[in-house]
Scaffold this active site. Sequence first.
Site, PDB file in Angstrom:
ATOM      1  N   ASP A 109       0.877  -1.354  -0.080  1.00  0.00           N
ATOM      2  CA  ASP A 109      -0.045   0.130  -0.013  1.00  0.00           C
ATOM      3  C   ASP A 109       0.886   1.257  -0.138  1.00  0.00           C
ATOM      4  OD1 ASP A 109      -2.690   1.283   0.452  1.00  0.00           O
ATOM      5  OD2 ASP A 109      -1.468   2.011   2.434  1.00  0.00           O
ATOM      6  N   GLU A 138       0.928  -0.397  -5.115  1.00  0.00           N
ATOM      7  CA  GLU A 138       0.244   0.819  -5.347  1.00  0.00           C
ATOM      8  C   GLU A 138       1.148   1.864  -5.355  1.00  0.00           C
ATOM      9  OE1 GLU A 138      -3.419   3.196  -3.441  1.00  0.00           O
ATOM     10  OE2 GLU A 138      -1.999   2.622  -2.399  1.00  0.00           O
TER      11      GLU A 138
END
Length: 673
Positions: free
Chosen positions: A319, A372
């Site tokens: 993330d 990401e």
Amino acid sequence: MYDKSWREQFKKGLLTDGWRYFGAHPACENGKAGWRFRVWAPRASAVSVVGDFNNWEAKQNPMHCLKEPYADGIWEVFIPGLKEFSSYKYSILGSKGKIVLKADPYAFHAEARPGTASKLYDLGGYANAEFDSKPAYAWKDWEFIKARGERKLYDGPLNIYEVHLGSWRIYQDGNHFDYASIGKELADYVVDMGYNAVEFLPLTEYPLDASWGYQCTGYFAPTSRYGTPDGLKEMIDILHAHNLVVILDWVPSHFCKDEFGLIDFDGGSTYEYEDPKKREHYGWGTRVFDFGRPEVISFLCSSARYWLDEFHADGLRVDAVASMLYLNYDRKDGAWTANKHGSHENLEAVEFLRTLNKMAFKINPGVIMAAEESTAWPMVTKPAEMGGLGFNFKWNMGWMNNVCHYLKMDPFFRKDNHKDLTFNMMFAFSENYVLPISHDEVVHMKGSLVNKMPGAYEDQLAWLRGFYLYMMTHPGKKLLFMGPELGQWNEWKYEGQLDWELLTQERNRRNKDFFKAMNHFYLENSELWEKDLSWEGFRWLIVDDNRNNVIAYARKNKAGEELICVINFSPVSYEHYRIPVLPYEKYLPIMNSDSLIYGGYDYGDKEPIATEWVRHGKNESSIAIKIPARAGLIFKPEGKLMTKPKPKPTKKVRSKSVLKAIKIKGSGEPVRN
């Protein structure tokens, strides 16, 4: 005796299985069974284990700081007679004289919220254990694991169903399913729907439901919301039994500031940067890991390996990578500290990511490591040895932002924003991309996916189906957050569940039928994934028809077979729309998102379409097709490649002006003046 080399590895940032040494483990001393605790607290003046077994009294079980080489700052104690599931914390007297109670950073289990204590949990079965702990979980997925190394990642299909486990489905009384129960239902649903992978929003322990798991406190503890660590293993085992890839969301970019967590762990900056211009993500209200501290690197790499080793995860989605890469991320001028070159790249974070990915691929060469990353940072999915970050997939955030901007637009204005559909192909093969329509696109007043579309609900469902055909035929692996298959009208809410009651409506059932059919079509047609990462697998047919909001392209597999994909992003149907194609004898319509069985109007060609020698641009052959409004179509060529017939020769007749220009010599031979 046990191997002490782990301490040196920990201090040098090389320890990747730290959970085997730190935290709480069953042990035996002087013939007494109990638990050994170890924690790293380098600034602490004193540390004790407190819990429900000693009335939370710090004086009862003080720890001692190890004195061996590379052991400074590591505290240890053995406590006999403790039972599994007992609650505990560390009572830490910091360098400033303040006592704080901290959850164990390496705990395997935790109290259910709102409790914040760690709980003793025996994972069992360690080969180097000093105590005969309980048997380890008996995995049944070894055939899946064996085949995992042979799986085609880059030239195979990858269709990911992204799930927030707590809101996919809940009991009628409002309580959550446990891991194993929801695993059985989820596995059956996902396989039936035609996905071949599941990605979970973070399952690492976290205190606040509203963070969805992205502000975690337990980097080695599956959230107790749904049961025990063995329960999570059973869920993953079930998914593997259904041949489903399991990807876990993992958050090394920041951690929450809850007092019982990692923040100022021993009275100062232990896990976070000490520099106030580096240690805080002010927009998120979280702290930033110190990527230059070896012990923190050992902690994070061990966490990543823990989920891959102990829980048989097939991949990690990392993330907020952009927030790690840039020292000035979400910071104003003057509020950040430059690197040694005076620039904004976080060189320590770059090195950590390379180390992380090299470790992951050493453990499992077939692992999925997906970033990401929302910027144009180069070579995210190139090997670290080549100067890349070492991931093997990257979320295509540019594609996601562009198409969502386009879909929300009134069709009248789409002609001026056609680049939202086409610009992505300028960089589509610069990285190994996953096309995400993720949870981030259906929260915070952004509306559900169907609700982004213009018009009445029936029209919105048609737009949704047409878009999904576009997404599933576009180059790149696929990820869809749960809900659009139901025609979910409401924005996603983490505290509820999907609107399953929509399936009582025929139009929603048919919409779900289309998603199912399109997913299986994707899995079964290698043209859509076998050459997914190269221009060799893609060819534009119609790229610049912004006036009619139409695009068309061909997808090709390694055998050279093609599928023709046509998407109409306008509310107007077209009767004789010409598409340039290769001169196969005919083209068979094989998928139509406007089909009656999917809730559409059933407009479009039903029979094979003969190819004509009608020039379209530079192409000598083409077909004329019917294109439904708000819809996508797929055609498959049939028959042999034809050769264009040669034009019949015509008799040349000289014009009078030419004849006048000819004189006759004595030999009768014509001569041109």
